[in-house]
Design a protein around this motif. Structure first.
Motif, PDB file in Angstrom:
ATOM      1  N   SER A   1       0.905  -1.248  -0.072  1.00 52.60           N
ATOM      2  CA  SER A   1      -0.070  -0.086   0.110  1.00 52.60           C
ATOM      3  C   SER A   1       0.962   1.161   0.127  1.00 52.60           C
ATOM      4  O   SER A   1       1.634   1.450   0.903  1.00 52.60           O
ATOM      5  N   PRO A   2       0.722   1.976  -1.255  1.00 53.22           N
ATOM      6  CA  PRO A   2       2.108   3.018  -1.098  1.00 53.22           C
ATOM      7  C   PRO A   2       1.812   3.994   0.194  1.00 53.22           C
ATOM      8  O   PRO A   2       1.012   4.378   0.496  1.00 53.22           O
ATOM      9  N   HIS A   3       3.008   4.386   0.506  1.00 56.09           N
ATOM     10  CA  HIS A   3       3.303   5.235   1.710  1.00 56.09           C
ATOM     11  C   HIS A   3       2.718   4.757   2.754  1.00 56.09           C
ATOM     12  O   HIS A   3       2.446   5.498   3.970  1.00 56.09           O
ATOM     13  N   ASN A   4       2.248   3.467   3.005  1.00 52.23           N
ATOM     14  CA  ASN A   4       1.511   2.939   4.167  1.00 52.23           C
ATOM     15  C   ASN A   4       2.164   1.406   4.760  1.00 52.23           C
ATOM     16  O   ASN A   4       2.456   1.274   5.796  1.00 52.23           O
ATOM     17  N   ASP A   5       2.536   0.532   3.731  1.00 54.72           N
ATOM     18  CA  ASP A   5       3.057  -0.982   4.170  1.00 54.72           C
ATOM     19  C   ASP A   5       3.567  -1.548   3.058  1.00 54.72           C
ATOM     20  O   ASP A   5       3.635  -1.147   1.796  1.00 54.72           O
ATOM     21  N   ILE A   6       4.786  -2.437   3.623  1.00 57.39           N
ATOM     22  CA  ILE A   6       5.555  -2.994   2.598  1.00 57.39           C
ATOM     23  C   ILE A   6       5.392  -4.460   3.042  1.00 57.39           C
ATOM     24  O   ILE A   6       5.355  -4.733   4.225  1.00 57.39           O
TER      25      ILE A   6
ATOM     26  N   TRP B   1       9.363   7.660   3.752  1.00 56.43           N
ATOM     27  CA  TRP B   1       8.662   7.200   2.816  1.00 56.43           C
ATOM     28  C   TRP B   1       7.018   6.887   3.273  1.00 56.43           C
ATOM     29  O   TRP B   1       6.142   6.959   2.729  1.00 56.43           O
ATOM     30  N   PHE B   2       7.012   6.546   4.499  1.00 63.62           N
ATOM     31  CA  PHE B   2       5.758   6.425   5.503  1.00 63.62           C
ATOM     32  C   PHE B   2       5.038   7.683   5.449  1.00 63.62           C
ATOM     33  O   PHE B   2       5.405   8.485   6.077  1.00 63.62           O
ATOM     34  N   PHE B   3       3.798   7.762   5.272  1.00 62.55           N
ATOM     35  CA  PHE B   3       2.954   9.044   5.542  1.00 62.55           C
ATOM     36  C   PHE B   3       1.998   9.114   6.842  1.00 62.55           C
ATOM     37  O   PHE B   3       1.416   7.806   6.974  1.00 62.55           O
ATOM     38  N   ILE B   4       1.977   9.847   7.546  1.00 68.43           N
ATOM     39  CA  ILE B   4       1.117   9.928   8.879  1.00 68.43           C
ATOM     40  C   ILE B   4       0.318  11.128   8.679  1.00 68.43           C
ATOM     41  O   ILE B   4       0.678  12.096   8.024  1.00 68.43           O
ATOM     42  N   ASP B   5      -0.944  11.200   9.915  1.00 67.81           N
ATOM     43  CA  ASP B   5      -1.440  12.388   9.776  1.00 67.81           C
ATOM     44  C   ASP B   5      -1.229  13.059  11.151  1.00 67.81           C
ATOM     45  O   ASP B   5      -1.988  12.536  12.111  1.00 67.81           O
ATOM     46  N   SER B   6      -0.448  13.977  11.290  1.00 70.17           N
ATOM     47  CA  SER B   6      -0.269  14.467  12.653  1.00 70.17           C
ATOM     48  C   SER B   6      -1.416  15.679  12.935  1.00 70.17           C
ATOM     49  O   SER B   6      -2.470  15.735  12.003  1.00 70.17           O
TER      50      SER B   6
ATOM     51  N   ALA C   1      -2.746  12.340   5.066  1.00 72.61           N
ATOM     52  CA  ALA C   1      -1.722  11.766   5.667  1.00 72.61           C
ATOM     53  C   ALA C   1      -0.295  12.262   4.432  1.00 72.61           C
ATOM     54  O   ALA C   1      -0.905  12.198   3.379  1.00 72.61           O
ATOM     55  N   GLY C   2       0.595  12.854   5.122  1.00 80.84           N
ATOM     56  CA  GLY C   2       1.851  13.486   4.319  1.00 80.84           C
ATOM     57  C   GLY C   2       1.496  14.652   3.750  1.00 80.84           C
ATOM     58  O   GLY C   2       2.427  15.477   3.021  1.00 80.84           O
ATOM     59  N   ASP C   3       0.427  15.515   4.091  1.00 79.48           N
ATOM     60  CA  ASP C   3       0.067  16.812   3.402  1.00 79.48           C
ATOM     61  C   ASP C   3       1.099  17.947   4.231  1.00 79.48           C
ATOM     62  O   ASP C   3       1.252  19.169   3.491  1.00 79.48           O
ATOM     63  N   ALA C   4       1.654  17.647   5.328  1.00 79.99           N
ATOM     64  CA  ALA C   4       2.608  18.663   5.923  1.00 79.99           C
ATOM     65  C   ALA C   4       4.023  18.608   5.586  1.00 79.99           C
ATOM     66  O   ALA C   4       4.813  19.114   6.516  1.00 79.99           O
ATOM     67  N   GLY C   5       4.368  17.794   4.477  1.00 84.44           N
ATOM     68  CA  GLY C   5       5.757  17.468   4.395  1.00 84.44           C
ATOM     69  C   GLY C   5       6.517  16.610   5.414  1.00 84.44           C
ATOM     70  O   GLY C   5       6.017  15.637   5.885  1.00 84.44           O
ATOM     71  N   ALA C   6       7.684  17.030   5.583  1.00 86.23           N
ATOM     72  CA  ALA C   6       8.526  16.431   6.506  1.00 86.23           C
ATOM     73  C   ALA C   6       8.094  16.054   7.903  1.00 86.23           C
ATOM     74  O   ALA C   6       8.294  14.922   8.287  1.00 86.23           O
ATOM     75  N   SER C   7       7.253  16.620   8.487  1.00 90.72           N
ATOM     76  CA  SER C   7       6.710  16.505   9.754  1.00 90.72           C
ATOM     77  C   SER C   7       5.777  15.306   9.593  1.00 90.72           C
ATOM     78  O   SER C   7       5.401  14.821  10.749  1.00 90.72           O
ATOM     79  N   GLU C   8       5.244  14.870   8.389  1.00 90.22           N
ATOM     80  CA  GLU C   8       4.304  13.872   8.136  1.00 90.22           C
ATOM     81  C   GLU C   8       4.866  12.735   7.466  1.00 90.22           C
ATOM     82  O   GLU C   8       4.133  11.766   6.902  1.00 90.22           O
ATOM     83  N   GLN C   9       6.145  12.557   7.606  1.00 87.76           N
ATOM     84  CA  GLN C   9       6.817  11.558   6.934  1.00 87.76           C
ATOM     85  C   GLN C   9       7.517  10.751   7.957  1.00 87.76           C
ATOM     86  O   GLN C   9       8.257  11.239   8.828  1.00 87.76           O
ATOM     87  N   ARG C  10       7.631   9.244   7.860  1.00 89.37           N
ATOM     88  CA  ARG C  10       8.520   8.640   8.734  1.00 89.37           C
ATOM     89  C   ARG C  10       9.155   7.657   7.975  1.00 89.37           C
ATOM     90  O   ARG C  10       8.982   7.012   6.861  1.00 89.37           O
TER      91      ARG C  10
END
Length: 300
Positions: free
Chosen positions: A82-87, A219-224, A231-240
């Protein structure tokens, strides 16, 4: 002449890479799946100390609710589930063949995890080490808790070798929550219980290590708790960089302790989409090879 120069350069590069042992090289810009195997302690009173490991003693107040030791039994070429969510897992390219084998070992320690509630925690650090073949000492009996007990000698076994990377557990496992770094479905201090937990982590680039740059994939996106909702819309602060999924059993009696401290056996699929840059070891070998080409060209 050019063919001879190229061949000589490649030969020099190969010799440089095989003259001495070096840590496992991870491929760049690829989904990777790791299998962790852990022995650990938990105490919801956050009063545990890690025997004989200075970074754990100096992190925060030196106390934690959870710490443990791990061995990475295999590393696989993963797939994007699942892109930016799971491998997902895939073909294995590293397998720990134990002491006396030729593969080497990847081990480490995690510490600094504090319970915020029986099923959530904050903080957390994970250090990874490489052991060349011939210096690897972790056996199946050790990982079962039979021969490796929660003492300084065991900690030293898992934290010697070449330092690969330091990871810091990061928020994001609960959308909109910037504090919690780990969640579980049951209280992991429940004797005889079985459960699972989830967490994200980022690479501490300041700590260095042979794997630091390659694991820094973002690569992983979260929603802070930003103003956005995607998820991921705030750039580096929402990437893991990494995602962990832990499955645990509270049945490691040899790691039980005073005050309700419980011993656990656990395993983690950990996933990362590696950065699109070569590892330092790869760059070094490439530099040696190019140096050889230049010297031969000048002589010609």
């Amino acid at each position: 002449m050019m063919k001879r120069i190229a061949f000589s350069g490649l030969a020099l590069l190969w010799c440089a890479g095989t003259a001495t042992a070096a840590p496992l090289v991870l491929p760049a810009d690829k989904p990777i799946f790791f299998q962790f195997n852990n022995i650990e302690q938990v105490n919801v009173g956050n009063n545990l100390t890690v025997p004989g490991y200075l970074p754990a003693a100096t992190f925060g107040d030196g106390l934690q609710g959870n710490w443990g030791l791990f061995n990475i039994s295999n590393v696989q070429n993963g797939g994007v589930a699942s892109p930016h969510n799971d491998i997902s897992g895939g073909p294995q390219f590293f397998g720990d063949d134990g002491p006396g084998g030729t593969a080497g070992q990847i081990t480490g320690i995690f510490y600094g995890i504090d319970f915020a509630s029986p099923t959530t925690a904050t903080g957390g650090v994970l250090d990874i080490f490489w052991h060349d073949a011939g210096t690897d000492t972790i056996t199946a009996d050790c990982l079962s808790g039979t021969t490796c007990l929660p003492n300084a000698a065991t900690v030293a076994q898992f934290t010697s070798g070449t330092f690969l990377a330091r990871l810091t557990f990061a928020s994001g496992i609960i959308p909109g929550n910037d504090t919690v770094t780990l969640t579980s479905n049951i209280d992991p201090a429940t004797q005889g219980g079985s459960g699972h937990a989830d967490a994200f982590a980022n690479v501490d680039l300041g700590a260095g290590g042979a794997w630091a740059n390659i694991l820094n994939g973002n690569w992983f996106f979260i929603d802070s708790s930003d103003v956005g909702t995607v998820a991921g819309d705030a750039g580096a602060s929402e990437q893991r960089d990494l995602r962990f999924s832990t499955f645990f059993n509270v049945d490691l009696d040899t790691w039980d302790g005073a005050g309700g401290t419980q011993g656990l056996r656990s395993n983690d699929p950990a996933r990362v989409f590696t950065a699109a840059v070569p590892e330092p070891a790869t760059l070094t070998l490439l530099g040696v090879g190019l140096f050889g080409l230049v010297r031969r060209r000048k002589k010609a």
